[in-house]
Write a protein that holds these residues in place. Structure first.
Motif, short mmCIF file in Angstrom:
data_model
loop_
_atom_site.label_atom_id
_atom_site.label_comp_id
_atom_site.label_asym_id
_atom_site.label_seq_id
_atom_site.Cartn_x
_atom_site.Cartn_y
_atom_site.Cartn_z
N LEU A 122 0.88 -1.10 -0.37
CA LEU A 122 -0.19 -0.25 -0.30
C LEU A 122 0.67 1.65 0.07
O LEU A 122 0.43 2.20 -0.39
CB LEU A 122 -0.79 0.03 1.65
CG LEU A 122 -2.00 -1.00 1.35
CD1 LEU A 122 -2.77 -1.01 2.89
CD2 LEU A 122 -2.74 -0.88 0.36
N ALA A 123 1.56 1.26 0.26
CA ALA A 123 2.84 2.28 0.47
C ALA A 123 3.36 2.55 -0.43
O ALA A 123 4.55 1.02 -1.42
CB ALA A 123 3.46 2.12 2.04
N ASP A 124 4.16 3.62 -1.15
CA ASP A 124 4.92 3.96 -2.73
C ASP A 124 6.82 3.99 -1.84
O ASP A 124 7.50 3.50 -2.12
CB ASP A 124 4.67 4.97 -2.96
CG ASP A 124 3.12 5.32 -3.56
OD1 ASP A 124 3.27 4.41 -4.52
OD2 ASP A 124 2.11 5.59 -2.96
N ALA A 125 6.95 3.72 -0.52
CA ALA A 125 7.81 4.09 -0.29
C ALA A 125 7.81 4.18 1.76
O ALA A 125 6.86 4.56 1.98
CB ALA A 125 8.47 5.32 -1.20
N TRP A 126 9.47 3.89 2.09
CA TRP A 126 9.50 3.83 3.95
C TRP A 126 10.86 4.56 3.90
O TRP A 126 11.71 3.98 3.31
CB TRP A 126 8.63 3.00 4.42
CG TRP A 126 9.09 1.71 3.48
CD1 TRP A 126 10.58 1.47 4.27
CD2 TRP A 126 8.94 0.81 2.96
NE1 TRP A 126 11.29 -0.41 3.36
CE2 TRP A 126 9.57 -0.33 2.27
CE3 TRP A 126 7.75 0.52 2.12
CZ2 TRP A 126 8.92 -1.89 1.65
CZ3 TRP A 126 6.90 -0.68 1.77
CH2 TRP A 126 8.34 -1.58 1.27
N CYS A 127 10.75 4.70 5.03
CA CYS A 127 12.60 5.30 5.58
C CYS A 127 12.81 5.21 6.82
O CYS A 127 11.63 5.58 7.84
CB CYS A 127 12.73 7.05 5.49
SG CYS A 127 12.77 7.51 3.75
N ILE A 128 13.27 3.95 6.92
CA ILE A 128 13.52 3.39 8.25
C ILE A 128 15.32 4.14 8.76
O ILE A 128 15.95 4.05 8.37
CB ILE A 128 14.26 2.12 8.78
CG1 ILE A 128 11.83 1.25 8.00
CG2 ILE A 128 13.49 0.88 9.92
CD1 ILE A 128 12.94 -0.21 7.78
N SER A 129 14.76 5.00 10.36
CA SER A 129 15.62 5.31 10.89
C SER A 129 17.39 4.72 10.37
O SER A 129 18.38 5.08 9.96
CB SER A 129 15.59 6.25 12.26
OG SER A 129 15.14 5.13 12.97
N ASP A 130 17.57 3.24 11.14
CA ASP A 130 18.29 2.81 10.93
C ASP A 130 18.93 2.56 10.08
O ASP A 130 20.22 1.97 9.57
CB ASP A 130 18.09 1.10 11.65
CG ASP A 130 19.00 0.12 11.46
OD1 ASP A 130 20.57 0.97 11.92
OD2 ASP A 130 19.19 -0.79 10.86
#
Length: 215
Positions: free
Chosen positions: A126-134
Motif C-alpha cells: 500500500l506504500a510507495d516508499a518508506w524510510c527507516i531511521s536505522d
C-alpha cells in the motif's frame, strides 16, 4: 498528486498490543510472574530511548543470563509476527491510493524489525516508499527523514503534503519542520501541551485521518 506520510508504530500498527503480547510471552518464558509483566509494561509506557538500552535495563532488572543484544534480537524477530493493523485503516489506505495519493512511511527503529512489520502486515503493498531511521541514518524529528521519504515517493516535502502520526514531538513537530501539514493520531483526546506545536487537526485513527484528507 497529493502526498501522505505515516508513522508506523501506534499509528499504522497497533504496537502497544504487539508489545503486550510479547511481554506476556517473555514473562512466561523467564518465569517473571505478573510483577515482571507489569514492570515491562510500565517501562514501555515511559521509555523513549532506543531499544538496545531498554534491553540492558531488562537484563539487569531480572538478572538474566542472556546478553542484552540477544534479548533485543529476539524481540526484533518476534514483534513483527505479533504486529497487526486495523482492517479499517488498511481499507482507508486503499481508498487513499484509489484517489491518487502517494503514500509513504516514516519510522524510527531498526531496519530488520520495522521492515518485517511493513511486509508482514501488508503495508508494503500500500506504500510507495518508506524510510527507516536505522537504514538512512536519520531519526525523527529531524526534518531530513521526512524530506527523504517524500523524495522516495517522487514528491516534494511542502505544504501540499501531510505527516500523520501519534507523537507530537516526533511526527507533528518533525513534519512541520519539514514543511508538511500534520495530523495527530490522538484516540485518548489529550490536550496539546502549551510548549508543543499543534497539529492541523487531531483524529482518533488512521481511517479518520484519511477521511479528513480526502475531504
Amino acid at each position: 498528486m497529493p502526498l501522505a506520510l505515516f508513522d508506523l508504530d501506534d499509528t499504522l500498527i497497533d504496537h502497544h498490543a504487539a508489545f503486550r503480547a510479547w511481554a506476556e510471552e517473555f514473562s512466561a518464558e523467564y518465569d517473571l510472574g505478573s510483577e515482571g509483566f507489569d514492570w515491562l509494561m510500565a517501562v514501555k509506557a515511559r521509555y523513549s530511548g532506543t531499544k538496545d538500552r531498554l534491553f540492558s535495563m531488562v537484563r539487569d532488572e531480572f538478572e538474566l543470563a542472556e546478553p542484552a543484544d540477544l534479548l533485543w534480537e529476539g524481540y526484533r524477530r518476534r514483534i513483527p509476527e505479533l504486529a497487526t493493523c486495523r482492517s479499517e485503516d488498511l481499507e482507508a489506505l486503499q481508498q487513499l491510493r484509489r484517489a491518487g495519493w502517494r503514500i509513504g512511511i516514516v519510522t524510527n527503529g531498526m531496519a530488520d524489525n520495522q521492515s518485517a512489520k511493513i511486509h508482514r502486515t501488508g503495508l508494503a503493498g500500500l506504500a510507495d516508499a518508506w524510510c527507516i531511521s536505522d537504514e538512512v541514518g536519520i531519526r525523527k524529528p529531524d526534518p531530513r527523514i521526512f524530506r527523504l521519504a517524500a523524495q522516495r515517493c517522487g514528491m516534494p516535502a511542502d505544504d501540499t503534503g501531510w505527516m500523520v502520526g501519534d507523537s507530537l514531538t516526533l511526527d507533528v513537530a518533525g513534519g512541520r519542520a519539514a514543511g508538511l501539514r500534520t495530523v495527530w493520531i490522538n484516540p485518548s483526546q489529550l490536550t496539546v501541551p502549551s510548549d508543543q506545536p499543534g497539529p492541523d487537526f487531531a483524529v482518533a485513527s488512521v481511517a479518520d485521518a484519511v477521511q479528513r484528507l480526502l475531504a
